[in-house]
Motif scaffolding. Structure first.
Motif, PDB file in Angstrom:
ATOM      1  N   GLY A   1       0.745  -1.119  -0.200  1.00 20.09           N
ATOM      2  CA  GLY A   1       0.021  -0.123  -0.089  1.00 20.09           C
ATOM      3  C   GLY A   1       0.690   1.398   0.000  1.00 20.09           C
ATOM      4  N   ASP A   2       0.261   2.343   0.401  1.00 15.89           N
ATOM      5  CA  ASP A   2       0.754   3.623   0.476  1.00 15.89           C
ATOM      6  C   ASP A   2       2.212   3.716   1.211  1.00 15.89           C
ATOM      7  OD1 ASP A   2      -1.406   4.323  -1.286  1.00 15.89           O
ATOM      8  OD2 ASP A   2      -2.219   6.021   0.135  1.00 15.89           O
ATOM      9  N   CYS A   3       2.200   2.942   2.293  1.00 19.12           N
ATOM     10  CA  CYS A   3       3.539   2.999   2.974  1.00 19.12           C
ATOM     11  C   CYS A   3       4.733   2.589   2.376  1.00 19.12           C
ATOM     12  CB  CYS A   3       3.450   2.157   4.249  1.00 19.12           C
ATOM     13  SG  CYS A   3       3.112   0.284   3.939  1.00 19.12           S
ATOM     14  N   ARG A   4       4.568   2.009   1.032  1.00 22.24           N
ATOM     15  CA  ARG A   4       5.682   1.338   0.340  1.00 22.24           C
ATOM     16  C   ARG A   4       6.273   2.307  -0.913  1.00 22.24           C
ATOM     17  NH1 ARG A   4       6.966  -2.381  -3.924  1.00 22.24           N
ATOM     18  NH2 ARG A   4       4.939  -2.039  -5.038  1.00 22.24           N
ATOM     19  N   ALA A   5       7.397   2.540  -0.805  1.00 19.66           N
ATOM     20  CA  ALA A   5       8.021   3.412  -1.943  1.00 19.66           C
ATOM     21  C   ALA A   5       7.792   2.925  -3.345  1.00 19.66           C
ATOM     22  CB  ALA A   5       9.637   3.382  -1.764  1.00 19.66           C
ATOM     23  N   LYS A   6       7.076   3.844  -4.081  1.00 19.00           N
ATOM     24  CA  LYS A   6       6.572   3.536  -5.488  1.00 19.00           C
ATOM     25  C   LYS A   6       6.224   4.886  -6.046  1.00 19.00           C
ATOM     26  CE  LYS A   6       1.797   2.142  -3.285  1.00 19.00           C
ATOM     27  NZ  LYS A   6       0.914   1.139  -3.616  1.00 19.00           N
ATOM     28  N   SER A   7       5.721   4.788  -7.226  1.00 25.56           N
ATOM     29  CA  SER A   7       5.492   6.014  -8.192  1.00 25.56           C
ATOM     30  C   SER A   7       4.112   6.651  -7.916  1.00 25.56           C
ATOM     31  CB  SER A   7       6.041   6.083  -9.562  1.00 25.56           C
ATOM     32  OG  SER A   7       5.570   4.950 -10.091  1.00 25.56           O
ATOM     33  N   LEU A   8       3.111   5.594  -7.894  1.00 27.45           N
ATOM     34  CA  LEU A   8       1.613   6.048  -7.621  1.00 27.45           C
ATOM     35  C   LEU A   8       0.988   5.387  -6.557  1.00 27.45           C
ATOM     36  CD1 LEU A   8      -0.496   6.981  -9.599  1.00 27.45           C
ATOM     37  CD2 LEU A   8      -0.804   4.902 -10.337  1.00 27.45           C
ATOM     38  N   ARG A   9       0.423   6.244  -5.844  1.00 26.63           N
ATOM     39  CA  ARG A   9      -0.505   5.780  -4.785  1.00 26.63           C
ATOM     40  C   ARG A   9      -2.003   6.009  -4.848  1.00 26.63           C
ATOM     41  NH1 ARG A   9       4.285   7.748  -2.538  1.00 26.63           N
ATOM     42  NH2 ARG A   9       5.676   6.002  -1.502  1.00 26.63           N
ATOM     43  N   GLN A  10      -2.477   5.002  -5.303  1.00 27.30           N
ATOM     44  CA  GLN A  10      -3.834   5.080  -5.726  1.00 27.30           C
ATOM     45  C   GLN A  10      -4.637   3.831  -4.967  1.00 27.30           C
ATOM     46  OE1 GLN A  10      -5.574   7.501  -7.910  1.00 27.30           O
ATOM     47  NE2 GLN A  10      -3.885   8.689  -7.246  1.00 27.30           N
ATOM     48  N   VAL A  11      -5.987   3.560  -5.051  1.00 19.99           N
ATOM     49  CA  VAL A  11      -6.597   2.499  -4.464  1.00 19.99           C
ATOM     50  C   VAL A  11      -6.281   1.221  -5.218  1.00 19.99           C
ATOM     51  CG1 VAL A  11      -8.922   1.351  -4.126  1.00 19.99           C
ATOM     52  CG2 VAL A  11      -8.677   3.772  -3.496  1.00 19.99           C
ATOM     53  N   ALA A  12      -6.079   1.455  -6.588  1.00 18.75           N
ATOM     54  CA  ALA A  12      -5.820   0.192  -7.482  1.00 18.75           C
ATOM     55  C   ALA A  12      -4.386  -0.398  -7.208  1.00 18.75           C
ATOM     56  CB  ALA A  12      -5.797   0.765  -8.775  1.00 18.75           C
ATOM     57  N   THR A  13      -3.359   0.655  -6.659  1.00 13.31           N
ATOM     58  CA  THR A  13      -2.049   0.253  -6.592  1.00 13.31           C
ATOM     59  C   THR A  13      -1.924  -0.271  -5.291  1.00 13.31           C
ATOM     60  OG1 THR A  13      -1.342   2.308  -5.919  1.00 13.31           O
ATOM     61  CG2 THR A  13      -1.121   1.837  -8.246  1.00 13.31           C
TER      62      THR A  13
END
Length: 300
Positions: A271-283
């Motif tokens: 989820g959003d706590c993880r380093a990534k380029s896009l934070r959305q419900v789908a991701t």
């Protein structure tokens, strides 16, 4: 002893629960505030696959109901520590609970970022808000300032524009970053005033309440007189209690592979706590599914 303890009951955590349960694992979810996560504060969501439009609260209810029908157990408590004990993990909470799990999925999410200005924390809930659904009606027919210019800011601003007398947008970048549709919708309101390339300097208060925002624009210091302020300047991860289990980047987000694994065998992140380029419900849902499958593979 649970097969899987999931810390966080947002979209990532609830998806992980469903995938774990469908793989025949016992699942326990620990959520500190509200199941569904921050999406419960969104009055209208239009980018979730399968729904033309749905309120965040309704979406969260459907998600939670699905996990419960599959057999998830859960509690509302705040986790303070996770320690590895042999081949399992001991999870302790602020309320005094202790829970044992063979694997742990950290779906801890994020919280609102502050500007770090003097007196800011004391003004939260007393002139500074984050949620238009929750607090917007307090400012009906009044003037409010929205600080921020991304999609989150515009979701809140579009709701506020319907009820306030005047809405002042302050963005520190040269342009607003929200999607085109959100911008067109907001700027169709005649009570919206927008400023870019600004720097917020402080809050103006009188008798403990906000009366304005000091900001700099084009090298000139100005004051936006207002009755309240809404902040939408980004998020920070809620990962501080778990950095001994999972590596974090310079911003505090968990670093992991596509498998959502960590430096601690048996601990996964989603989820959003993880380093990534896009934070959305789908991701977030994607992370939850992958973390749960990886946890099941670890258990096997």
């Amino acid at each position: 002893m649970y097969d899987m303890i999931i810390i966080g009951g947002g979209p990532a955590g609830l998806t992980a629960a469903v995938y774990g349960l469908r793989n025949g694992k016992s699942v326990f979810i620990i959520e500190k505030s509200v199941f569904g996560g921050q999406i419960v504060n969104s009055p209208k969501v239009e980018n979730i696959p399968g729904f033309d439009s749905i309120s965040g609260d309704d979406f969260a209810d459907k998600f939670l109901d699905q996990a419960m029908k599959q057999g998830a157990q859960m509690t509302l408590e705040e986790v303070t520590s996770v320690e590895k004990t042999g081949d399992s993990f001991s999870v302790k909470t602020l309320e005094g609970g202790t829970y044992e799990g063979r694997t742990v999925i950290l779906a801890t999410g994020t919280t609102h970022r502050l500007l770090g200005l003097p007196g800011e924390e004391e003004l939260i809930g007393n002139g500074i808000s984050f949620c238009a659904v929750c607090d917007g009606d307090f400012y009906r027919d009044k003037t409010v300032v929205m600080i921020g210019g991304g999609n989150s800011a515009f979701v809140e601003a579009n709701l506020l524009a319907e009820i306030v007398d005047k809405l002042i947008m302050l963005q520190d970048m040269p342009f607003f970053t929200a999607d085109k549709k959100s911008q067109e919708q907001l700027f169709s309101h005649k009570n919206v005033e927008a400023h870019v390339n600004t720097k917020v300097l402080g809050y103006v208060t009188e008798d403990g309440r906000i009366t304005g925002v000091r900001y700099e624009e084009a090298g000139e210091e100005r004051v936006a007189e207002c009755d309240g302020v809404f902040l939408a300047v980004g998020l920070v991860p809620c990962n501080g209690a778990f950095t001994h289990l999972a590596e974090t980047d310079t911003a505090g987000y968990f670093v992991s592979s596509e498998n959502c694994d960590t430096m601690t065998p048996g601990v996964f992140v989603a989820g959003d706590c993880r380093a990534k380029s896009l934070r959305q419900v789908a991701t977030a849902c994607s992370d939850g599914a992958r973390a749960a499958v990886a946890a099941c593979e670890y258990l096997r």
